[in-house]
Each structure stands twice: as C-alpha cells, then as structure tokens.
Design a protein around this motif. Structure first.
Motif, PDB file in Angstrom:
ATOM      1  N   ASP A 130      -3.379  -1.632   7.406  1.00  0.00           N
ATOM      2  CA  ASP A 130      -2.194  -1.426   6.553  1.00  0.00           C
ATOM      3  C   ASP A 130      -2.292  -2.267   5.265  1.00  0.00           C
ATOM      4  O   ASP A 130      -1.897  -1.802   4.182  1.00  0.00           O
ATOM      5  CB  ASP A 130      -0.923  -1.808   7.311  1.00  0.00           C
ATOM      6  CG  ASP A 130      -0.650  -0.855   8.463  1.00  0.00           C
ATOM      7  OD1 ASP A 130      -1.203   0.274   8.428  1.00  0.00           O
ATOM      8  OD2 ASP A 130       0.097  -1.228   9.388  1.00  0.00           O
ATOM      9  N   TYR A 131      -2.798  -3.461   5.387  1.00  0.00           N
ATOM     10  CA  TYR A 131      -2.891  -4.362   4.230  1.00  0.00           C
ATOM     11  C   TYR A 131      -3.802  -3.787   3.161  1.00  0.00           C
ATOM     12  O   TYR A 131      -3.453  -3.744   1.969  1.00  0.00           O
ATOM     13  CB  TYR A 131      -3.391  -5.729   4.701  1.00  0.00           C
ATOM     14  CG  TYR A 131      -3.588  -6.733   3.579  1.00  0.00           C
ATOM     15  CD1 TYR A 131      -2.520  -7.410   3.015  1.00  0.00           C
ATOM     16  CD2 TYR A 131      -4.865  -6.998   3.096  1.00  0.00           C
ATOM     17  CE1 TYR A 131      -2.698  -8.321   1.992  1.00  0.00           C
ATOM     18  CE2 TYR A 131      -5.064  -7.912   2.072  1.00  0.00           C
ATOM     19  CZ  TYR A 131      -3.980  -8.580   1.524  1.00  0.00           C
ATOM     20  OH  TYR A 131      -4.168  -9.466   0.504  1.00  0.00           O
ATOM     21  N   SER A 133      -4.992  -0.650   3.001  1.00  0.00           N
ATOM     22  CA  SER A 133      -4.823   0.771   2.692  1.00  0.00           C
ATOM     23  C   SER A 133      -3.520   1.068   1.959  1.00  0.00           C
ATOM     24  O   SER A 133      -3.467   1.990   1.135  1.00  0.00           O
ATOM     25  CB  SER A 133      -4.890   1.600   3.980  1.00  0.00           C
ATOM     26  OG  SER A 133      -3.831   1.232   4.851  1.00  0.00           O
ATOM     27  N   SER A 134      -2.482   0.316   2.222  1.00  0.00           N
ATOM     28  CA  SER A 134      -1.183   0.669   1.626  1.00  0.00           C
ATOM     29  C   SER A 134      -0.472  -0.533   0.984  1.00  0.00           C
ATOM     30  O   SER A 134       0.000  -0.452  -0.153  1.00  0.00           O
ATOM     31  CB  SER A 134      -0.275   1.304   2.678  1.00  0.00           C
ATOM     32  OG  SER A 134      -0.046   0.394   3.749  1.00  0.00           O
ATOM     33  N   LEU A 135      -0.368  -1.664   1.737  1.00  0.00           N
ATOM     34  CA  LEU A 135       0.452  -2.772   1.241  1.00  0.00           C
ATOM     35  C   LEU A 135      -0.113  -3.376  -0.044  1.00  0.00           C
ATOM     36  O   LEU A 135       0.591  -3.486  -1.055  1.00  0.00           O
ATOM     37  CB  LEU A 135       0.583  -3.842   2.336  1.00  0.00           C
ATOM     38  CG  LEU A 135       1.302  -3.414   3.608  1.00  0.00           C
ATOM     39  CD1 LEU A 135       1.318  -4.559   4.627  1.00  0.00           C
ATOM     40  CD2 LEU A 135       2.719  -2.954   3.293  1.00  0.00           C
ATOM     41  N   ASN A 138      -0.058  -0.994  -3.027  1.00  0.00           N
ATOM     42  CA  ASN A 138       1.294  -0.860  -3.593  1.00  0.00           C
ATOM     43  C   ASN A 138       1.630  -2.020  -4.539  1.00  0.00           C
ATOM     44  O   ASN A 138       2.238  -1.829  -5.595  1.00  0.00           O
ATOM     45  CB  ASN A 138       2.321  -0.788  -2.467  1.00  0.00           C
ATOM     46  CG  ASN A 138       2.246   0.516  -1.711  1.00  0.00           C
ATOM     47  OD1 ASN A 138       1.744   1.525  -2.238  1.00  0.00           O
ATOM     48  ND2 ASN A 138       2.721   0.525  -0.469  1.00  0.00           N
ATOM     49  N   GLN A 141      -0.236  -1.514  -7.641  1.00  0.00           N
ATOM     50  CA  GLN A 141       0.343  -0.412  -8.409  1.00  0.00           C
ATOM     51  C   GLN A 141       1.578  -0.881  -9.179  1.00  0.00           C
ATOM     52  O   GLN A 141       1.804  -0.488 -10.342  1.00  0.00           O
ATOM     53  CB  GLN A 141       0.700   0.745  -7.470  1.00  0.00           C
ATOM     54  CG  GLN A 141       1.159   2.002  -8.185  1.00  0.00           C
ATOM     55  CD  GLN A 141       0.068   2.589  -9.063  1.00  0.00           C
ATOM     56  OE1 GLN A 141      -1.101   2.622  -8.679  1.00  0.00           O
ATOM     57  NE2 GLN A 141       0.446   3.059 -10.242  1.00  0.00           N
TER      58      GLN A 141
END
Length: 506
Positions: A130-131, A133-135, A138, A141
């Motif tokens: 999760d870290y 791939s997404s957190l 984000n 971004q």
C-alpha cells in the motif's frame, strides 16, 4: 528642463508600474505563498504519517521474527534433551516424562511464535504494498499538483507584469522621443549667452589712467585754488578720479576679476554690496519681492481678523472680540517690521541703481509705533515726506554747510557713499517747489471705507464707515493709500480700512 520633465514623466510611468505590481501582483503572490506553505506542510505531514506506519510494521515484524527464532532454538534444545533422557537408562521414568513435557511446551510455544511471525509478515507486506503503490504516490501527487499550481500562478503574474509594462511603454517611448528632441534643441551658444546674462557684473570699463608728471607741482589738480567742501577729505580727492573707488574706499570687484584671484568667499552682506552691480540688483529685487509677498499675506490675515472682530462685536455669542486684540497687535508689529525691511531694501536698490532717492516711513506709516522709532524719525530733519509721497520728492532738499556749500545728507542711512563705477559725481534729484509737490493727482478709482479711522498724524485724514471717496494713489507697499474726500480734502488712509475699485487703464 525639457529632459528633466521627460524624466519626470518616465518616473511617473514607472511609479504606475510599481503601484500596480504592489497592489495587484505582490498581494496575490503573498496570498499564494501562504496557501502553498499550508498545502506543502499538509503533504509532508501525510508522507511522514504513512512512512511512520510502514516503519512501525517493519519493526513489529523484526520483533516477531526474533521471538520466533528464539522459541524455535529453545524447542530444538528441549527436544534434544528429551531424546538424551529417553536413551539414558540411569534416569527414572518421572525425569524422562518431565523432559518430554518441557519439549512439548517449547515446541508449542515455537509454533505460536511461528504463527505470529507469519501473520505479522503478511500484515507488513500488505502495508509495504500500500505504501509504495498508493499512499506514497498520493503524497507525491499532492506535492506535484501544488508545484504545478505555483508555476501556473507565476505564469499569470509574469503575464500581468508584461501587460502593465506594455500599457505604459508607448508613453515611455514618447518620453524618450521628447528627450531626443530636447537634446537636439540644446544650443551651446544660447546656453553661454544665458550664463553670461546671469553672471555679468555690470561694471563699467575703467577710464584710462592719467599720466602723473612728478615735475609739475600741481599735476592732475585743475581746481587747486577752489575751496574744498568741508564734507570731503583729502582722501576723497585722491580717490575720486580712480576707477572702482567710491567715497574714499576701494570697491571690491567680483565677476571676471575673481577668476584670477583667490577663491575665498566672504560672508554675504545684508545689502549684497559684495556682489557685482547686476547680481546685487537681482538679489535685492528677489528680497523686495519676498518682503512684498509677506506683507500681502500679513495684510490679508489682518483684514480677516478685523472682519472677524466686527462679527464678534455685532454678535457676541459667536466669540469674544477682545481675544483678537493680542493677535492684531502682533500682526501690526510684524507689518511694521516688514515695512521697515522693505524701505531698507528699497534704499539698497536705489543705491544699487545709482539713485539717491529714498522713501521714508513717518509716524503714520506704521500701525504701531514705538518710542525708539519716533526718535529715529525725528532725527531725519524737516524734509521727511508724508507717507505716499512720490519717490522723486524725497531728498529734494539737502543740508547746507556753514559756508553755503551743499554737504552730504545728514543722518546714518541717508548718507550715500557708493556710486556706480564710471560716474565722477552724485546726481541729485531735481528740487521742486512746494506748489509742484502738492499738485493734484489724477483720479484712478473709487473706494469705500470699511471702518472708521481717526487721523492722528500729519498727512493722514479721518474717515467714517461706508464713506465714499476717490483714489489718487495706490498703496506703494507701505500700507497707506492716498484718497480724496467729497469735501476736497485729500490724504492717506490705511489700505486695509478701505475697499478699492480701480478704473481700467486706457
């Protein structure tokens, strides 16, 4: 001056640019900086939070792994001890069972630690996925969006600055064109002429030096048998024919002569007599204009206070009329001082122009006389003119010596000892008879008395409020106007006490 005006216009346009930049762009930039700081702080805090969560999960995984390793080693040791006890025939069955139970418990604990380690490993792997791939993407971004927003705003600000410059650039170009035209209009010859006109001394060319024949005892003295006036000394006769000398003392010359001498400048004198004639007249005229301006200002202030006092007298509810007495007295004293200054500098101007005429101020010239002023005026002799007397009538008489020769005019300031260069003697004003002095003046306008006035001195006349009269002579700067009443009497009245309507000149 044209270049300076164009530079001033250019500076004004640059001020417009600076003002627009300050009010529109800089203000928005400051607001944007505050917003970007908050967004960046929020993004960094979010990145720190998810990173700390992953770090804690990894640390917990390490802890469970170490615990599992320790439990596994202890289970192995317990199983090895049980096998040795079971193979030893010297041990009792109870001791063998004890080693067996310890081995079973250690093995069970090792299995539990293994399960905890497996669960924590699965949890840590999930956090890590999760870290990355997404957190963390984000967070990046958000920071990227913030930076793109900053760049977009900068683009907007730069465009606004360019638009502001574009709006004023035509005016600036016109200013530059005006500067080019002003530069093209510069004329060295005209500038040199203006400088010469500004600084020319006005001295007359010196006369040729006479030849002094020492073999002749009476050389250069054509009037040796004529009696010398008592007012002149031998020094005056020695210097009267020398150029640049007046009244027995050498006159300093500036201008061109100072270029080849010392550059030391003495303190400027009050009458500017240390300046060349032309420069002296300019300085004196500037001083006279300044004093006249001050007199006009004080006279207008006095008229306003007198009108205010009349209003207070008619309507006491508006104010106390006596409260203005002190201010009126101070104003009168200031006007007297300014009038004395004006007369003094007019005398300096007359001296600079080669005239011996001078306008005196008698007792009724001032609004408030002091004893010292009266004593000075009484020493001026019987030929002091009334206020408003034409300048040409002053000093029409001179005192006589014991032998009948005309001597210099007595009395400190009345004695003139400077004459312009190139003139050998003083030219006195034409004497006039009393009949000529009191000829009728032409009527130049009408006036109405604003206030009652009681004549206290010779030359002035009394008048009643709202009395209609005709004007014979305007105020010459001394605060008095010559008028004629309906009964034919004429004299001087205070200029601030009347309202004049002058005829248009033909």
């Amino acid at each position: 001056m044209s270049i300076l005006r164009e530079l001033h216009d250019m500076a004004s346009q640059h001020e417009i640019i600076a003002e627009n930049t300050q009010t529109l762009i800089i203000k928005e930039i400051q607001q944007l900086i505050v917003e970007l700081k908050q967004e960046r702080k929020k993004g960094l805090q979010e990145g720190t939070r998810v990173h700390q969560h992953l770090l804690l999960s990894t640390q917990q995984l390490d802890k469970t792994k170490k615990q599992y390793e320790r439990a596994f080693r202890e289970a192995e040791k317990a199983l090895e001890a049980y096998r040795k006890a079971d193979a030893d025939i010297n041990l009792s069955r109870a001791e063998v069972e004890k080693q067996k139970n310890i081995s079973i418990s250690k093995t069970q604990f090792s299995e539990d630690c293994k399960n905890d380690y497996a669960a924590q490993l699965e949890n840590t792997n999930k956090h890590q996925r999760d870290y990355y791939s997404s957190l963390l993407p984000n967070v990046f971004q958000q920071l990227q969006d913030m930076d793109e927003k900053r760049i977009s705003k900068q683009k907007h600000f730069l465009k606004n600055i360019a638009d502001t410059e574009k709006k004023v650039s035509p005016i600036i170009n016109k200013c530059i064109e005006g500067m080019y035209k002003a530069v093209e209009s510069i004329s060295p010859e005209e500038d040199s002429r203006l400088v010469v006109e500004l600084y020319k001394s006005g001295f007359a060319h010196p006369v040729d030096l006479p030849f002094e024949d020492l073999s002749c005892p009476n050389h250069g003295d054509n009037n040796s048998h004529a009696p010398a006036p008592r007012s002149q000394s031998s020094t005056d006769f020695k210097n009267q024919n020398k150029p640049g000398t007046t009244a027995g003392r050498t006159k300093k010359r500036g201008g061109l002569f100072s270029l080849f001498g010392s550059s030391k400048v003495d303190d400027q004198k009050e009458d500017f007599s240390d300046l060349p004639p032309n420069q002296r007249r300019k300085k004196l005229q500037q001083k006279i204009d300044l004093i006249n301006k001050e007199i006009s200002k004080e006279t207008a202030e006095r008229e306003g206070m007198l009108k205010m006092k009349d209003v207070y007298i008619q309507n006491p509810a508006l104010g106390d009329a006596s409260s203005l007495d002190k201010k009126l007295e101070e104003n009168a004293q200031k006007l007297d001082r300014l009038n004395q200054e004006l007369i003094k500098f007019e005398n300096y101007m007359a001296d600079a122009e080669g005239k011996i005429v001078r306008r005196h101020s008698t007792a009724n010239d001032s609004l408030s006389n002091s004893p010292s002023e009266s004593s000075v005026q009484s020493n001026l002799g019987p030929y002091i003119s009334a206020p408003g007397t034409p300048i040409a009538h002053h000093y029409a008489h001179s005192t006589c010596g014991e032998d009948g020769e005309n001597g210099p005019i007595a009395g400190g300031e009345g004695e003139l000892d400077d004459v312009p260069d190139g003139e050998g003697e003083l030219e006195y004003a034409d004497q006039e008879t009393p009949e000529e002095e009191f000829d009728d003046f032409p009527v130049i306008g009408t006036c109405r008395a604003l206030y009652q006035f009681e004549a206290m001195n010779e030359g002035s006349i009394s008048m009643e409020e709202n009395e209609e009269m005709v004007v014979l002579e305007q105020d010459q700067g001394d605060g008095w106007t010559r008028v004629r009443k309906a009964n034919g009497l004429d004299g001087f009245v205070p200029s601030s006490y009347i309202q004049c309507t002058l005829y248009d000149p033909l």
